[in-house]
Design an enzyme around this catalytic site. Structure first.
Site, PDB file in Angstrom:
ATOM      1  CD  GLN A  27      -2.111   1.289   2.955  1.00 15.12           C
ATOM      2  OE1 GLN A  27      -1.852   0.406   3.771  1.00 15.12           O
ATOM      3  NE2 GLN A  27      -2.707   2.391   3.301  1.00 15.12           N
ATOM      4  CD  GLU A  79      -4.945   9.615  19.141  1.00 20.61           C
ATOM      5  OE1 GLU A  79      -4.507   8.956  18.178  1.00 20.61           O
ATOM      6  OE2 GLU A  79      -4.522   9.476  20.311  1.00 20.61           O
ATOM      7  CB  SER A 136       1.867   6.919   4.780  1.00 16.88           C
ATOM      8  OG  SER A 136       0.804   6.252   5.383  1.00 16.88           O
ATOM      9  CB  SER A 190       3.885  -2.825   5.580  1.00 21.30           C
ATOM     10  OG  SER A 190       3.475  -1.865   6.510  1.00 21.30           O
ATOM     11  CD  GLU A 214      -4.453  -0.757   6.795  1.00 23.67           C
ATOM     12  OE1 GLU A 214      -4.817   0.366   6.403  1.00 23.67           O
ATOM     13  OE2 GLU A 214      -3.277  -1.045   7.034  1.00 23.67           O
TER      14      GLU A 214
HETATM   15  C1  LIG Z   1       2.559  -1.010  11.530  1.00 19.75           C
HETATM   16  C2  LIG Z   1       2.295   0.056  10.496  1.00 19.75           C
HETATM   17  C3  LIG Z   1       2.151  -0.287   9.178  1.00 19.75           C
HETATM   18  C4  LIG Z   1       1.930   0.707   8.221  1.00 19.75           C
HETATM   19  N1  LIG Z   1       1.858   0.326   6.920  1.00 19.75           N
HETATM   20  C5  LIG Z   1       1.649   1.265   5.988  1.00 19.75           C
HETATM   21  C6  LIG Z   1       1.617   0.897   4.617  1.00 19.75           C
HETATM   22  O1  LIG Z   1       1.811  -0.263   4.261  1.00 19.75           O
HETATM   23  N2  LIG Z   1       1.401   1.858   3.698  1.00 19.75           N
HETATM   24  C7  LIG Z   1       1.184   3.163   4.049  1.00 19.75           C
HETATM   25  O2  LIG Z   1       0.928   3.963   3.164  1.00 19.75           O
HETATM   26  N3  LIG Z   1       1.250   3.553   5.339  1.00 19.75           N
HETATM   27  C8  LIG Z   1       1.487   2.641   6.317  1.00 19.75           C
HETATM   28  N4  LIG Z   1       1.567   3.010   7.639  1.00 19.75           N
HETATM   29  C9  LIG Z   1       1.468   4.440   7.991  1.00 19.75           C
HETATM   30  C10 LIG Z   1       0.191   4.779   8.749  1.00 19.75           C
HETATM   31  O3  LIG Z   1      -0.910   4.792   7.874  1.00 19.75           O
HETATM   32  C11 LIG Z   1       0.418   6.140   9.420  1.00 19.75           C
HETATM   33  O4  LIG Z   1       1.424   5.971  10.410  1.00 19.75           O
HETATM   34  C12 LIG Z   1      -0.825   6.660  10.067  1.00 19.75           C
HETATM   35  O5  LIG Z   1      -1.787   7.007   9.119  1.00 19.75           O
HETATM   36  C13 LIG Z   1      -0.525   7.912  10.936  1.00 19.75           C
HETATM   37  O6  LIG Z   1       0.152   8.863  10.206  1.00 19.75           O
HETATM   38  P1  LIG Z   1       1.505   9.505  10.759  1.00 19.75           P
HETATM   39  O7  LIG Z   1       2.414   8.404  11.204  1.00 19.75           O
HETATM   40  O8  LIG Z   1       2.015  10.456   9.734  1.00 19.75           O
HETATM   41  O9  LIG Z   1       1.076  10.305  12.084  1.00 19.75           O
HETATM   42  P2  LIG Z   1       0.429  11.739  12.129  1.00 19.75           P
HETATM   43  O10 LIG Z   1      -0.657  11.846  11.143  1.00 19.75           O
HETATM   44  O11 LIG Z   1       1.544  12.749  12.034  1.00 19.75           O
HETATM   45  O12 LIG Z   1      -0.220  11.748  13.584  1.00 19.75           O
HETATM   46  C14 LIG Z   1       0.545  12.088  14.761  1.00 19.75           C
HETATM   47  C15 LIG Z   1      -0.408  12.087  15.966  1.00 19.75           C
HETATM   48  O13 LIG Z   1      -1.422  13.117  15.789  1.00 19.75           O
HETATM   49  C16 LIG Z   1      -2.725  12.562  15.937  1.00 19.75           C
HETATM   50  N5  LIG Z   1      -3.674  13.233  15.038  1.00 19.75           N
HETATM   51  C17 LIG Z   1      -3.462  13.548  13.723  1.00 19.75           C
HETATM   52  N6  LIG Z   1      -4.563  14.122  13.204  1.00 19.75           N
HETATM   53  C18 LIG Z   1      -5.505  14.150  14.184  1.00 19.75           C
HETATM   54  C19 LIG Z   1      -6.871  14.608  14.253  1.00 19.75           C
HETATM   55  N7  LIG Z   1      -7.482  15.142  13.197  1.00 19.75           N
HETATM   56  N8  LIG Z   1      -7.547  14.457  15.424  1.00 19.75           N
HETATM   57  C20 LIG Z   1      -6.917  13.908  16.535  1.00 19.75           C
HETATM   58  N9  LIG Z   1      -5.626  13.465  16.510  1.00 19.75           N
HETATM   59  C21 LIG Z   1      -4.930  13.577  15.360  1.00 19.75           C
HETATM   60  C22 LIG Z   1      -2.566  11.097  15.555  1.00 19.75           C
HETATM   61  O14 LIG Z   1      -3.590  10.313  16.135  1.00 19.75           O
HETATM   62  C23 LIG Z   1      -1.191  10.770  16.113  1.00 19.75           C
HETATM   63  O15 LIG Z   1      -1.279  10.462  17.486  1.00 19.75           O
HETATM   64  C24 LIG Z   1       1.820   2.060   8.596  1.00 19.75           C
HETATM   65  C25 LIG Z   1       1.984   2.411   9.946  1.00 19.75           C
HETATM   66  C26 LIG Z   1       2.240   1.438  10.883  1.00 19.75           C
HETATM   67  C27 LIG Z   1       2.437   1.876  12.306  1.00 19.75           C
END
Ligand SMILES: Cc1cc2nc3c(=O)[nH]c(=O)nc-3n(C[C@H](O)[C@H](O)[C@H](O)COP(=O)(O)OP(=O)(O)OC[C@H]3O[C@@H](n4cnc5c(N)ncnc54)[C@H](O)[C@@H]3O)c2cc1C
Length: 399
Positions: free
Chosen positions: A141, A383, A144, A176, A259
């Protein structure tokens, strides 16, 4: 076209197959101090060992060819034309047997193939979902980006039309299994006009295309299941576009609810069986502590309720589209159990969780505990799931 079997007769068919091809794993047979003590929530990807992936593929092909691995797939594409519940039954029963876990194939099976099935143009739709479901191809996927996680619609990877092709440029992150993948489900910005949700288009991208570079990311467990994927003027045929130009957000939403549904199904809950937790409590001299016993029972009951909640959601949905925003609630229930188990493990193990003394079955839990945040973030953080439930299930006023 075969008639849709009742769930009971389907269970019998699945169990017949599983018992004739694999050993049942018996949690009661786990003996403290014997064998491997490894317990991981997100097992590290085996970057250097293709044989593990090949075993997984061979098992998937066997189950597929027996007509079991894709019961809910349309008959014309190679599935059986049954319901999603038949698939859940298969997955649940398979997990009770000692077979290669569908780790590397999972994203392709649960997310990439259904999206292609729902949105691809006929030539692609006729080939790729079956190949992904059978494990011939591995999917990943590519959503991100460094500045677009929770706020996925802010993504900046660009898709520029050039005749019958698109030219893709940008960077994806946290992808991933991209190091094993053949195809990726890609979101890119095809227009900057209008709202940020409207200018996104979805594609199937071949990872061996010129201009794709996959770089490993190491995570705190010490393993490396993630990647950063760099896209340097990668050419994708228009025939590999999913949905209409500018409609990629709809593709993304349908992929993500699938998912969440699978995570809501209880990722990793089988690793914290009451028996295993009691064995651990026993080994650290806490098995007769009434508060510890109560917490073990609490985790067990909540883990069971996740399974029940998922069945209720499936029953409430229509057979064709049972997984909606309600699945965010199932994911939240599942991650809540993991958090409670994590706290219980910390209470039981104390310093043994942070320092490896060589004692069997103690520090080994560190890999499990360090995997909990990953499950909470992946597929949308807690969240974000709460925002979805508030907005789309409960109809509360928006933020
Ligand atoms: C095990 C794992 C597998 C993954 N696999 C994939 C993959 O295969 N492909 C892919 O594309 N992505 C993948 N991801 C990425 C995943 O989709 C993102 O980590 C996730 O969407 C959060 O984005 P971020 O890490 O940029 O955090 P951020 O968006 O920067 O969030 C940081 C913090 O702010 C909070 N926050 C953000 N916006 C809000 C809101 N509107 N209201 C309240 N709180 C908020 C969040 O809850 C979090 O605590 C994976 C992540 C993990 C951990």
């Amino acid at each position: 076209v075969s008639a849709v079997p009742t769930i009971q007769s389907w269970e019998r068919e699945v169990l017949d197959f599983l018992t004739s091809h694999a050993e049942a794993t018996d949690p009661q047979a786990l003996k403290w101090g014997e064998g491997s003590d490894r317990v991981a929530l997100i097992p590290d990807s085996d970057r250097d060992d293709p044989s593990i992936v090949q075993e997984e593929q061979a098992w998937r092909a066997l189950a597929f060819d027996a007509g079991l691995a894709w019961p809910d797939g349309p008959v014309e594409l190679g599935g059986r034309g049954f319901t999603v519940e038949h698939r859940y039954v298969y997955d649940r029963l398979e997990a009770r047997f000692d077979v290669p876990s569908p780790k590397h194939l999972g994203i392709g099976v649960r997310m990439v193939a259904p999206s292609i099935q729902a949105w691809a143009q006929p030539a692609v739709r006729e080939v790729l979902p079956r190949a992904l479901q059978r494990g011939e191809l591995i999917g990943c996927q590519l959503f991100s980006e460094p500045s677009a996680g929770s706020d996925l619609a802010s993504l900046r990877t660009s898709a520029r039309r050039d005749g019958d092709e698109w030219v893709i440029r940008g960077q994806k992150v946290w992808s991933s299994e991209a190091h094993w993948a053949d195809v990726g489900l890609l979101l890119a910005r095809s227009s900057t006009a209008g709202s940020k949700h409207e200018g996104i288009t979805a594609f199937v991208l071949r990872l061996d295309a010129p201009g794709v570079e996959v770089r490993a990311i190491r995570q705190m467990t010490g393993g490396s299941s993630f990647n950063a994927v760099f896209l340097d003027d990668v050419r994708v045929p228009d025939g590999h576009r999913l949905g209409e130009v500018g409609q990629g957000w709809r593709v993304a939403m349908s992929a993500l609810s699938g998912e969440r549904g699978s995570i809501g199904g209880g990722v990793g809950l089988e690793t914290i069986s009451p028996r295993r937790l009691l064995d651990l409590a026993n080994a650290v001299g806490r098995a007769s502590d009434p508060l510890i016993r109560q917490r073990i029972a609490d985790v067990a009951i909540r883990a069971r309720s996740v399974e029940t909640a998922q069945s209720m959601l499936l029953d409430a949905g229509s057979p064709d589209a049972p997984i909606g925003p309600e699945m965010s609630a199932a994911k939240l229930l599942a991650t809540d159990v993991l958090c409670r188990a994590q706290e219980l493990l910390a209470a039981l193990l104390g310093p043994r969780l942070t320092a490896n003394s060589g004692e069997w079955g103690t520090f080994a839990w560190a890999e499990w505990v360090l995997g909990v945040p990953g499950v909470r973030f992946g597929g949308g953080t807690d969240e974000i799931q709460r925002n979805i439930v508030a907005d789309r299930v409960l109809g509360l006023p928006r933020e």
